[in-house]
Design a protein around this motif. Structure first.
Motif, PDB file in Angstrom:
ATOM      1  N   UNK A 153       0.843  -1.200   0.000  1.00  0.00           N
ATOM      2  CA  UNK A 153       0.000   0.000   0.000  1.00  0.00           C
ATOM      3  C   UNK A 153       0.878   1.250   0.000  1.00  0.00           C
ATOM      4  N   UNK A 154       1.926   1.205   0.789  1.00  0.00           N
ATOM      5  CA  UNK A 154       2.852   2.325   0.855  1.00  0.00           C
ATOM      6  C   UNK A 154       3.543   2.556  -0.496  1.00  0.00           C
ATOM      7  N   UNK A 155       3.882   1.457  -1.140  1.00  0.00           N
ATOM      8  CA  UNK A 155       4.526   1.517  -2.463  1.00  0.00           C
ATOM      9  C   UNK A 155       3.568   2.138  -3.489  1.00  0.00           C
ATOM     10  N   UNK A 156       2.303   1.705  -3.443  1.00  0.00           N
ATOM     11  CA  UNK A 156       1.298   2.229  -4.378  1.00  0.00           C
ATOM     12  C   UNK A 156       1.060   3.722  -4.112  1.00  0.00           C
ATOM     13  N   UNK A 157       0.956   4.095  -2.842  1.00  0.00           N
ATOM     14  CA  UNK A 157       0.778   5.511  -2.497  1.00  0.00           C
ATOM     15  C   UNK A 157       1.988   6.333  -2.947  1.00  0.00           C
ATOM     16  N   UNK A 158       3.158   5.706  -2.910  1.00  0.00           N
ATOM     17  CA  UNK A 158       4.366   6.394  -3.373  1.00  0.00           C
ATOM     18  C   UNK A 158       4.322   6.642  -4.870  1.00  0.00           C
ATOM     19  N   UNK A 159       3.782   5.657  -5.608  1.00  0.00           N
ATOM     20  CA  UNK A 159       3.646   5.791  -7.062  1.00  0.00           C
ATOM     21  C   UNK A 159       2.569   6.803  -7.424  1.00  0.00           C
ATOM     22  N   UNK A 160       1.496   6.813  -6.624  1.00  0.00           N
ATOM     23  CA  UNK A 160       0.353   7.699  -6.888  1.00  0.00           C
ATOM     24  C   UNK A 160       0.052   8.530  -5.645  1.00  0.00           C
ATOM     25  N   UNK A 161       0.828   9.587  -5.408  1.00  0.00           N
ATOM     26  CA  UNK A 161       0.616  10.403  -4.203  1.00  0.00           C
ATOM     27  C   UNK A 161      -0.827  10.926  -4.115  1.00  0.00           C
ATOM     28  N   UNK A 162      -1.443  11.123  -5.262  1.00  0.00           N
ATOM     29  CA  UNK A 162      -2.804  11.648  -5.252  1.00  0.00           C
ATOM     30  C   UNK A 162      -3.788  10.669  -4.608  1.00  0.00           C
ATOM     31  N   UNK A 163      -3.501   9.398  -4.716  1.00  0.00           N
ATOM     32  CA  UNK A 163      -4.379   8.403  -4.082  1.00  0.00           C
ATOM     33  C   UNK A 163      -4.216   8.459  -2.562  1.00  0.00           C
ATOM     34  N   UNK A 164      -3.012   8.744  -2.106  1.00  0.00           N
ATOM     35  CA  UNK A 164      -2.806   8.861  -0.650  1.00  0.00           C
ATOM     36  C   UNK A 164      -3.591  10.064  -0.117  1.00  0.00           C
ATOM     37  N   UNK A 165      -3.477  11.184  -0.874  1.00  0.00           N
ATOM     38  CA  UNK A 165      -4.199  12.405  -0.466  1.00  0.00           C
ATOM     39  C   UNK A 165      -5.703  12.166  -0.397  1.00  0.00           C
ATOM     40  N   UNK A 166      -6.189  11.289  -1.280  1.00  0.00           N
ATOM     41  CA  UNK A 166      -7.635  11.094  -1.410  1.00  0.00           C
ATOM     42  C   UNK A 166      -8.095   9.750  -0.868  1.00  0.00           C
ATOM     43  N   UNK A 167      -7.323   9.195   0.022  1.00  0.00           N
ATOM     44  CA  UNK A 167      -7.589   7.835   0.536  1.00  0.00           C
ATOM     45  C   UNK A 167      -9.011   7.660   1.056  1.00  0.00           C
ATOM     46  N   UNK A 168      -9.601   8.710   1.643  1.00  0.00           N
ATOM     47  CA  UNK A 168     -10.918   8.571   2.283  1.00  0.00           C
ATOM     48  C   UNK A 168     -12.048   9.105   1.426  1.00  0.00           C
ATOM     49  N   UNK A 169     -11.690   9.490   0.195  1.00  0.00           N
ATOM     50  CA  UNK A 169     -12.718   9.971  -0.738  1.00  0.00           C
ATOM     51  C   UNK A 169     -13.352   8.775  -1.449  1.00  0.00           C
ATOM     52  N   UNK A 170     -14.654   8.892  -1.757  1.00  0.00           N
ATOM     53  CA  UNK A 170     -15.339   7.816  -2.486  1.00  0.00           C
ATOM     54  C   UNK A 170     -14.767   7.715  -3.910  1.00  0.00           C
ATOM     55  N   UNK A 171     -14.551   6.470  -4.351  1.00  0.00           N
ATOM     56  CA  UNK A 171     -13.977   6.242  -5.674  1.00  0.00           C
ATOM     57  C   UNK A 171     -14.715   6.943  -6.802  1.00  0.00           C
ATOM     58  N   UNK A 172     -16.066   6.962  -6.681  1.00  0.00           N
ATOM     59  CA  UNK A 172     -16.885   7.540  -7.733  1.00  0.00           C
ATOM     60  C   UNK A 172     -16.730   9.044  -7.890  1.00  0.00           C
ATOM     61  N   UNK A 201     -13.788  10.562  -7.867  1.00  0.00           N
ATOM     62  CA  UNK A 201     -12.480  10.878  -8.455  1.00  0.00           C
ATOM     63  C   UNK A 201     -12.646  11.288  -9.916  1.00  0.00           C
ATOM     64  N   UNK A 202     -11.666  12.028 -10.426  1.00  0.00           N
ATOM     65  CA  UNK A 202     -11.678  12.371 -11.851  1.00  0.00           C
ATOM     66  C   UNK A 202     -11.355  11.116 -12.661  1.00  0.00           C
ATOM     67  N   UNK A 203     -11.571  11.193 -13.964  1.00  0.00           N
ATOM     68  CA  UNK A 203     -11.319  10.046 -14.839  1.00  0.00           C
ATOM     69  C   UNK A 203      -9.884   9.527 -14.714  1.00  0.00           C
ATOM     70  N   UNK A 204      -8.946  10.452 -14.716  1.00  0.00           N
ATOM     71  CA  UNK A 204      -7.535  10.049 -14.625  1.00  0.00           C
ATOM     72  C   UNK A 204      -7.221   9.427 -13.273  1.00  0.00           C
ATOM     73  N   UNK A 205      -7.825   9.999 -12.226  1.00  0.00           N
ATOM     74  CA  UNK A 205      -7.604   9.461 -10.880  1.00  0.00           C
ATOM     75  C   UNK A 205      -8.223   8.069 -10.741  1.00  0.00           C
ATOM     76  N   UNK A 206      -9.369   7.868 -11.376  1.00  0.00           N
ATOM     77  CA  UNK A 206      -9.990   6.533 -11.331  1.00  0.00           C
ATOM     78  C   UNK A 206      -9.111   5.513 -12.046  1.00  0.00           C
ATOM     79  N   UNK A 207      -8.461   5.958 -13.120  1.00  0.00           N
ATOM     80  CA  UNK A 207      -7.558   5.057 -13.831  1.00  0.00           C
ATOM     81  C   UNK A 207      -6.349   4.714 -12.950  1.00  0.00           C
TER      82      UNK A 207
END
Ligand code: ATP
Length: 233
Positions: free
Chosen positions: A113-132, A134-140
């Motif tokens: 999880x830490x590795x993935x958050x490192x690759x996609x810092x934006x996902x770490x910032x938005x960890x508690x946001x509902x997936x739906x 997110x923007x199209x790029x963030x969902x990808x």
């Protein structure tokens, strides 16, 4: 790493894939380009064990032609489907954790999880946001991050750029290159031939169920037939 030999898929009377053979060497990005309905998704779905097929598929030297989807995923071959298919009502964190469902090493999962958050810092910032939300790029990013949570050795991606604005397409392909730089082998299916050929080490062109051309990404980018049919001349 992944070898497909004489893959054939039939949907009732439709012969959707005709003797498709593909080689995806370890550590490389290989792309399959082609028009709508050429059979790109069918190829990935057949490799993932999701549609009935004839032909041989080898993953890491092992014959997985008859394996069920769960076994294929557990072996480290993961499909990121078209249209992203994240869970809109779950948070980013929950979506990511679903990707680790086949694992039970808690410490290892936390590390990934830490590795993935490192690759996609934006996902770490938005960890508690509902997936739906997110923007199209963030969902990808989330779909790819979720796939990475199972610690795959090969990722198959179906049209990662579909429906994204040009700037986001660029971003998604940068992410793909970054994931590959971390040692993950990728088989990418794309209608956006230009972006896919630029990032790919090797590429295949699929036309009505058949491979009609193959070569390095740069060779196909320079190929007159590819330029005319897929790159707008
Ligand atoms: P696209 O870029 O539009 O997704 P594709 O290259 O991924 O296209 P496929 O989705 O693999 O193409 O489809 C290949 C052919 O098989 C098409 O003619 C399609 O209509 C047909 N096909 C795909 N899935 C099914 C199905 N479940 N039943 C019947 N025909 C199908």
């Amino acid at each position: 790493m992944l070898k497909v030999e004489n893959l054939n898929v039939f949907y009732g009377g439709i012969h959707a894939l005709k003797d498709v053979s593909i080689d995806v060497p370890r550590g490389k990005i290989v792309t399959l380009i082609g028009a709508n309905g050429a059979g790109k998704s069918s190829t990935l779905r057949a490799i993932a064990g999701l549609v009935r097929k004839k032909g041989k598929i080898f993953h890491d030297g092992e014959d997985i032609s008859g394996a069920v989807p769960e076994a294929i995923t557990s072996a480290g071959l993961v499909l990121v489907p078209e249209g992203r298919k994240i869970f809109p009502h779950l948070t980013v964190y929950e979506n990511l954790m679903l990707g680790a469902y086949i694992r039970n090493d808690r410490a290892g999962i936390a590390e990934t999880l830490d590795w993935v958050y490192g690759l996609f810092p934006r996902l770490r910032e938005r960890a508690w946001q509902k997936g739906g939300t997110l923007s199209g790029g963030e969902q990808q990013m989330l779909a790819l991050g979720r796939a990475l949570m199972s610690r795959p050795n090969v990722i198959m991606m179906d049209e990662p750029s579909l429906g994204l604005a040009p700037l986001l397409v660029k971003e998604v392909f940068e992410i793909i290159a970054a994931v590959n730089a971390q040692g993950v082998t990728l088989l990418l299916v794309e209608q956006n031939a230009f972006a896919a050929l630029r990032v790919a080490h090797y590429a295949y062109v699929l036309e009505v169920g058949r491979i009609v051309l193959e070569g390095t990404g740069s060779a196909l980018l320079a190929d007159d037939r590819v330029r005319e049919a897929y790159l707008g001349g």
